[in-house]
Enzyme design. Structure first.
Site, PDB file in Angstrom:
ATOM      1  N   ASP A  42      -1.745   5.618  -6.544  1.00 39.72           N
ATOM      2  CA  ASP A  42      -2.127   4.771  -5.420  1.00 39.72           C
ATOM      3  C   ASP A  42      -2.186   3.318  -5.877  1.00 39.72           C
ATOM      4  OD1 ASP A  42      -3.186   4.111  -2.768  1.00 39.72           O
ATOM      5  OD2 ASP A  42      -5.101   3.807  -3.791  1.00 39.72           O
ATOM      6  N   ASP A  64       0.833  -1.196   0.000  1.00 35.77           N
ATOM      7  CA  ASP A  64       0.000   0.000   0.000  1.00 35.77           C
ATOM      8  C   ASP A  64       0.872   1.253   0.000  1.00 35.77           C
ATOM      9  OD1 ASP A  64      -1.901   1.975   0.326  1.00 35.77           O
ATOM     10  OD2 ASP A  64      -3.080   0.855   1.796  1.00 35.77           O
TER      11      ASP A  64
END
Length: 432
Positions: A312, A114
């Site tokens: 992202d 992440d």
């Protein structure tokens, strides 16, 4: 071009159960290179419990991404956001995982990758609400719990000091965790990182947590970059495998050694409100040969409001703020053909039930243009009867000011995060 999307999306949203790790996948990380697996690859232990129709799987994917956008918006706003209500269980965890070994002797965990989070956290023995695969601190001779006097205790959200341990809690998507700040050896590929600080989860609520933990690749003080600065010089790259190539893996390459030399860069921008996010300057989008007319305010970077564009790894489909998306979508429809009937599917509002000839889409950043292959912005039903533009506007109830370049648009590209030189590079690469 037939993306077997139904098979892919099952893994995102169905209730999962954990199986043993495929022995063929147990010893392939080398040097400072880790394999990156899609959560539904044969090397992932997470499997769907029941089949979904293609339509239902796309709706589930949209709901997952909407929750992710809500989470990212809460990071920017520095405030809690009420999770989106849903009658279905949604696994909101990022869709790519890497193998990490924790402790002495090592215990293997498949942790979500992440780029928008900092601290790592891992479910530990005795955790209430965690999956069945947990790390056992008592089996590690190098494990220790950090006390409240530790400097790292000031770097976690909402620290408390009960029983001598530095405890903290945080919200991730629609879930919350309570953890003790801990340290142990973390081995990534063949690199051992001693005294790595992470959260040892003791309790969890909600369904959005990665089952075996999370590896934070953001820019904050407890991220992998910060804790391995001497080893990796705050530099890493990854190449995400395509949804269509479920038998193959991509790679996470840590450190400056072996990074591509021929690659175009765009500057990283710093947002003091949320310094961990990877902001860049997206100043235009081209559809075919036409640079579409997007209001400059829709793309402008604003540290005060958090507006701008980020890369992202945990969002599936690129989301643009409404004025930007509308301009891109309308030009895409015009190029495909005004006379063709446009249908919708969930949050996708530009779908066709006949074969189409698609224009290219190019993101124009400061210093580089990224032209996407069709596999990176079109999805197709398993039967090939429906094709959708795989981008969307930010959900209305999220009120997001963020444009998010998501992982489907990143697939089969090498993304190089060069933090010391404050730049992000993108180059085409067949990750699979």
């Amino acid at each position: 071009m037939k993306t077997h999307l139904m098979l892919v999306t099952l893994c995102f949203f169905s209730v999962v159960h954990v199986q043993g790790v495929n022995p063929k996948c147990s010893s392939q990380d080398q040097g400072s290179n880790l394999q990156v697996f899609h959560v539904f690859s044969p090397c992932s232990p997470f499997r769907p419990s029941e089949p979904l129709s293609w339509d239902e799987s796309v709706l589930q994917m949209q709901a997952k991404d909407q929750a992710r956008l809500q989470f990212l918006s809460s990071l920017v706003a520095r405030k809690s956001v009420v999770p989106i209500a849903s009658g279905r269980q949604i696994i909101q965890s990022p869709t790519y995982i890497v193998r990490a070994k924790i402790g002495t002797p090592p215990q293997t965990m498949l942790m979500a990758m992440d780029t928008s989070n900092d601290a790592a956290w891992i479910p530990c023995t005795g955790c209430v609400g965690c999956s069945s695969s947990v790390f056992s601190p008592v089996k590690s001779t190098t494990f220790k719990t950090l006390g409240c006097q530790a400097a790292q205790c000031k770097q976690v959200p909402n620290p408390t000091c009960g029983g001598g341990a530095c405890a903290f809690n945080l919200t991730y998507g629609g879930s919350t965790i309570a953890a003790n700040l801990s340290q142990d050896v973390v081995t990534l590929a063949t690199d051992a990182v001693p005294s790595y600080t992470f959260g040892c989860i003791k309790a969890a609520t909600g369904s959005s947590l990665p089952p075996q933990g999370l590896l934070g690749l953001g820019r904050g003080p407890l991220s992998l970059l910060a804790q391995t600065q001497n080893l990796y010089s705050s530099t890493f790259s990854y190449c995400l495998p395509s949804f269509k190539s479920l038998n193959f893996s991509g790679s996470l390459r840590l450190g400056p050694v072996g990074q591509p030399k021929r690659i175009k860069y765009t500057p990283l921008l710093k947002n003091p409100r949320r310094s961990s996010l990877y902001y860049v300057n997206l100043f235009a989008v081209r559809v075919g040969r036409k640079v579409v007319d997007i209001p400059s305010t829709a793309l402008a970077f604003n540290p005060t409001t958090g507006a701008g564009t980020i890369f992202d790894s945990g969002t599936v489909f690129t989301r643009l703020v409404t004025p930007a998306y509308t301009a891109v979508r309308d030009e895409f429809r015009r190029r495909v053909g005004r006379n063709l009937t446009v249908t919708s599917l969930g949050g996708f509002d530009t779908c066709y039930t006949v074969p189409i000839v698609s224009p290219t889409i190019t993101f124009m950043f400061s210093g580089m243009n990224v032209t996407l292959p069709q596999d990176n912005f079109l999805i197709h039903s398993t039967a090939g009867s429906t094709t959708c533009l795989a981008m969307a506007a930010a959900p209305d109830n999220v009120n997001s000011v963020l444009n998010v370049i998501a992982n489907m648009q990143q697939q089969n590209h090498r993304l190089l995060y060069d933090v010391p030189n404050s730049r992000l590079g993108v180059a085409r690469e067949l990750c699979t």
